[in-house]
Design a protein around this motif. Structure first.
Motif, PDB file in Angstrom:
ATOM      1  N   ASP A 298      29.798 -52.226  27.617  1.00  0.00           N
ATOM      2  CA  ASP A 298      29.143 -50.918  27.442  1.00  0.00           C
ATOM      3  C   ASP A 298      29.830 -49.799  28.207  1.00  0.00           C
ATOM      4  O   ASP A 298      29.211 -48.769  28.508  1.00  0.00           O
ATOM      5  N   ARG A 299      31.098 -49.952  28.503  1.00  0.00           N
ATOM      6  CA  ARG A 299      31.849 -48.870  29.146  1.00  0.00           C
ATOM      7  C   ARG A 299      32.583 -48.068  28.082  1.00  0.00           C
ATOM      8  O   ARG A 299      33.138 -48.611  27.133  1.00  0.00           O
ATOM      9  N   VAL A 300      32.557 -46.753  28.261  1.00  0.00           N
ATOM     10  CA  VAL A 300      33.082 -45.844  27.252  1.00  0.00           C
ATOM     11  C   VAL A 300      34.599 -45.981  27.130  1.00  0.00           C
ATOM     12  O   VAL A 300      35.313 -45.981  28.135  1.00  0.00           O
ATOM     13  N   VAL A 301      35.050 -46.102  25.905  1.00  0.00           N
ATOM     14  CA  VAL A 301      36.476 -46.174  25.599  1.00  0.00           C
ATOM     15  C   VAL A 301      36.972 -44.824  25.094  1.00  0.00           C
ATOM     16  O   VAL A 301      38.062 -44.381  25.438  1.00  0.00           O
ATOM     17  N   ASN A 302      36.146 -44.153  24.303  1.00  0.00           N
ATOM     18  CA  ASN A 302      36.539 -42.843  23.779  1.00  0.00           C
ATOM     19  C   ASN A 302      35.299 -42.105  23.295  1.00  0.00           C
ATOM     20  O   ASN A 302      34.283 -42.719  22.937  1.00  0.00           O
ATOM     21  N   VAL A 303      35.377 -40.793  23.294  1.00  0.00           N
ATOM     22  CA  VAL A 303      34.308 -39.946  22.762  1.00  0.00           C
ATOM     23  C   VAL A 303      34.951 -38.848  21.921  1.00  0.00           C
ATOM     24  O   VAL A 303      36.116 -38.493  22.131  1.00  0.00           O
ATOM     25  N   ASN A 304      34.174 -38.331  20.965  1.00  0.00           N
ATOM     26  CA  ASN A 304      34.732 -37.266  20.157  1.00  0.00           C
ATOM     27  C   ASN A 304      34.369 -35.889  20.718  1.00  0.00           C
ATOM     28  O   ASN A 304      33.648 -35.771  21.717  1.00  0.00           O
ATOM     29  N   THR A 305      34.871 -34.868  20.052  1.00  0.00           N
ATOM     30  CA  THR A 305      34.672 -33.499  20.547  1.00  0.00           C
ATOM     31  C   THR A 305      33.203 -33.115  20.572  1.00  0.00           C
ATOM     32  O   THR A 305      32.725 -32.448  21.510  1.00  0.00           O
ATOM     33  N   GLU A 306      32.437 -33.524  19.546  1.00  0.00           N
ATOM     34  CA  GLU A 306      31.022 -33.173  19.483  1.00  0.00           C
ATOM     35  C   GLU A 306      30.247 -33.826  20.630  1.00  0.00           C
ATOM     36  O   GLU A 306      29.294 -33.242  21.158  1.00  0.00           O
ATOM     37  N   PHE A 307      30.643 -35.034  21.043  1.00  0.00           N
ATOM     38  CA  PHE A 307      29.987 -35.692  22.182  1.00  0.00           C
ATOM     39  C   PHE A 307      30.167 -34.859  23.455  1.00  0.00           C
ATOM     40  O   PHE A 307      29.210 -34.667  24.210  1.00  0.00           O
ATOM     41  N   THR A 308      31.379 -34.411  23.689  1.00  0.00           N
ATOM     42  CA  THR A 308      31.626 -33.617  24.898  1.00  0.00           C
ATOM     43  C   THR A 308      30.827 -32.313  24.862  1.00  0.00           C
ATOM     44  O   THR A 308      30.346 -31.837  25.893  1.00  0.00           O
ATOM     45  N   ARG A 309      30.654 -31.732  23.664  1.00  0.00           N
ATOM     46  CA  ARG A 309      29.876 -30.478  23.560  1.00  0.00           C
ATOM     47  C   ARG A 309      28.395 -30.739  23.776  1.00  0.00           C
ATOM     48  O   ARG A 309      27.718 -30.008  24.495  1.00  0.00           O
ATOM     49  N   MET A 310      27.903 -31.854  23.208  1.00  0.00           N
ATOM     50  CA  MET A 310      26.476 -32.134  23.254  1.00  0.00           C
ATOM     51  C   MET A 310      26.016 -32.587  24.643  1.00  0.00           C
ATOM     52  O   MET A 310      24.962 -32.161  25.137  1.00  0.00           O
ATOM     53  N   PHE A 311      26.821 -33.453  25.303  1.00  0.00           N
ATOM     54  CA  PHE A 311      26.385 -34.024  26.576  1.00  0.00           C
ATOM     55  C   PHE A 311      27.035 -33.367  27.792  1.00  0.00           C
ATOM     56  O   PHE A 311      26.663 -33.678  28.928  1.00  0.00           O
ATOM     57  N   GLY A 312      28.010 -32.519  27.570  1.00  0.00           N
ATOM     58  CA  GLY A 312      28.590 -31.762  28.681  1.00  0.00           C
ATOM     59  C   GLY A 312      29.634 -32.497  29.508  1.00  0.00           C
ATOM     60  O   GLY A 312      30.063 -31.980  30.549  1.00  0.00           O
ATOM     61  N   TYR A 313      30.035 -33.671  29.078  1.00  0.00           N
ATOM     62  CA  TYR A 313      31.087 -34.403  29.793  1.00  0.00           C
ATOM     63  C   TYR A 313      32.438 -34.186  29.091  1.00  0.00           C
ATOM     64  O   TYR A 313      32.499 -34.142  27.861  1.00  0.00           O
ATOM     65  N   SER A 314      33.464 -34.065  29.885  1.00  0.00           N
ATOM     66  CA  SER A 314      34.791 -34.038  29.278  1.00  0.00           C
ATOM     67  C   SER A 314      35.167 -35.460  28.887  1.00  0.00           C
ATOM     68  O   SER A 314      34.555 -36.430  29.343  1.00  0.00           O
ATOM     69  N   ARG A 315      36.178 -35.606  28.049  1.00  0.00           N
ATOM     70  CA  ARG A 315      36.618 -36.941  27.639  1.00  0.00           C
ATOM     71  C   ARG A 315      37.066 -37.753  28.857  1.00  0.00           C
ATOM     72  O   ARG A 315      36.767 -38.947  28.957  1.00  0.00           O
ATOM     73  N   GLU A 316      37.762 -37.109  29.795  1.00  0.00           N
ATOM     74  CA  GLU A 316      38.234 -37.801  31.001  1.00  0.00           C
ATOM     75  C   GLU A 316      37.069 -38.262  31.864  1.00  0.00           C
ATOM     76  O   GLU A 316      37.123 -39.343  32.471  1.00  0.00           O
ATOM     77  N   GLU A 317      36.016 -37.472  31.949  1.00  0.00           N
ATOM     78  CA  GLU A 317      34.851 -37.840  32.750  1.00  0.00           C
ATOM     79  C   GLU A 317      34.072 -38.990  32.119  1.00  0.00           C
ATOM     80  O   GLU A 317      33.495 -39.828  32.826  1.00  0.00           O
ATOM     81  N   ALA A 318      34.048 -39.043  30.798  1.00  0.00           N
ATOM     82  CA  ALA A 318      33.239 -40.039  30.104  1.00  0.00           C
ATOM     83  C   ALA A 318      33.900 -41.403  30.041  1.00  0.00           C
ATOM     84  O   ALA A 318      33.235 -42.438  30.207  1.00  0.00           O
ATOM     85  N   ILE A 319      35.193 -41.433  29.804  1.00  0.00           N
ATOM     86  CA  ILE A 319      35.889 -42.709  29.605  1.00  0.00           C
ATOM     87  C   ILE A 319      35.823 -43.574  30.866  1.00  0.00           C
ATOM     88  O   ILE A 319      36.100 -43.114  31.963  1.00  0.00           O
ATOM     89  N   GLY A 320      35.404 -44.824  30.675  1.00  0.00           N
ATOM     90  CA  GLY A 320      35.320 -45.777  31.779  1.00  0.00           C
ATOM     91  C   GLY A 320      33.942 -45.904  32.389  1.00  0.00           C
ATOM     92  O   GLY A 320      33.680 -46.852  33.136  1.00  0.00           O
ATOM     93  N   ARG A 321      33.056 -44.968  32.074  1.00  0.00           N
ATOM     94  CA  ARG A 321      31.708 -45.030  32.658  1.00  0.00           C
ATOM     95  C   ARG A 321      30.769 -45.794  31.726  1.00  0.00           C
ATOM     96  O   ARG A 321      30.960 -45.818  30.510  1.00  0.00           O
ATOM     97  N   PRO A 322      29.679 -46.427  32.282  1.00  0.00           N
ATOM     98  CA  PRO A 322      28.689 -47.094  31.432  1.00  0.00           C
ATOM     99  C   PRO A 322      28.050 -46.074  30.496  1.00  0.00           C
ATOM    100  O   PRO A 322      27.659 -44.985  30.929  1.00  0.00           O
ATOM    101  N   ILE A 323      27.920 -46.408  29.237  1.00  0.00           N
ATOM    102  CA  ILE A 323      27.427 -45.444  28.263  1.00  0.00           C
ATOM    103  C   ILE A 323      26.004 -44.973  28.563  1.00  0.00           C
ATOM    104  O   ILE A 323      25.653 -43.806  28.352  1.00  0.00           O
ATOM    105  N   ASN A 324      25.166 -45.907  29.081  1.00  0.00           N
ATOM    106  CA  ASN A 324      23.771 -45.542  29.316  1.00  0.00           C
ATOM    107  C   ASN A 324      23.613 -44.496  30.412  1.00  0.00           C
ATOM    108  O   ASN A 324      22.633 -43.744  30.424  1.00  0.00           O
TER     109      ASN A 324
END
Length: 256
Positions: free
Chosen positions: A212-238
């Motif tokens: 459940d660790r993030v491998v990649n996110v799209n542009t809409e995810f970063t806009r909706m949740f406020g995380y950059s792709r670099e911040e999101a990748i590697g963290r638990p999705i929950n």
């Protein structure tokens, strides 16, 4: 010349040799000594032994040549030996290289300069310089078949030198990698296309692994949740998408 003259001549030669060497040596060198049967047997035996050794050596050489010929002719990659220089001449090739380049025979290929099989003949000069300097060199280059069709090859070659360090010829292996390179290009195009679709999707998309660790996110995810792709990748999705009070529930659902 009569018999007396011949006899006189023989006596003169005998007197000349007698003054310089012993009688036994004189007869041996003049071929006048008669070998014994034992001498003849020893000589025959020595000749037979030498002939047997010669035959064994010839048989071993034929075996080695046959093994080398079988290897080079049946191996599915091209093998060559060529002279150095900007043009170069093929000294030896195997059937695979002849077939790879679309020629009918070795003789037909030998009639062409090595530079002629390059898509850009000037590339031959660069290759010759690099291998002469390095000794062993590998690179990908575009060749052209007899009919003009370009092919991409991976070529590995070594410079064979004399005792003074001068390159005498190049020995090399050529592999046709055209299909592989085109497959790689096709995969790259597909990957690029999927990335465009992924990032242009109107919904938030997240990819995660089995932990459940993030491998990649799209542009809409970063806009909706406020995380950059670099911040999101590697963290638990929950920890990114579930409110704090619902994370235990989210973890339970993820394990199902």
């Amino acid at each position: 010349m009569d018999d007396r003259t011949i006899a006189h001549s023989v006596r003169i030669r005998r007197i000349t040799f007698r003054s310089k060497m012993s009688k036994s040596v004189r007869y041996q060198n003049l071929g006048m000594g008669k070998p014994t049967s034992m001498d003849l047997k020893r000589r025959i035996k020595a000749l037979e032994k030498a002939d047997a050794v010669r035959k064994r050596i010839e048989k071993a050489l034929r075996g080695s040549e046959e093994k080398y010929r079988t290897l080079t002719e049946n191996i599915p990659v091209g093998i060559f030996r060529s002279t150095p220089g900007p043009r170069g001449k093929f000294l030896e090739v195997n059937r695979a290289l002849v077939k790879m380049l679309g020629y009918r025979s070795k003789k037909e290929l030998f009639a062409s300069d090595v530079a002629h099989v390059y898509q850009n003949p000037k590339d031959r000069l660069g290759f010759s310089r690099r291998i002469s300097a390095k000794g062993l060199h590998q690179e990908e280059v575009t060749f052209r078949k007899k009919n003009g069709t370009p092919i991409i090859v991976s070529m590995t070659a070594i410079a064979v030198r004399n005792e003074k360090g001068t390159a005498l010829f190049f020995d090399g292996i050529v592999e046709d990698i055209t299909k592989r390179k085109r497959a790689e290009e096709e995969l790259l195009l597909q990957k690029t296309y999927l990335e465009i679709l992924f990032n242009s999707a109107p919904e938030a998309i997240v990819l995660h692994d089995n932990d459940d660790r993030v491998v990649n996110v799209n542009t809409e995810f970063t806009r909706m949740f406020g995380y950059s792709r670099e911040e999101a990748i590697g963290r638990p999705i929950n920890t990114l998408v579930a409110p704090a009070q619902l994370r235990n529930e989210a973890s339970r659902i993820s394990r199902v």
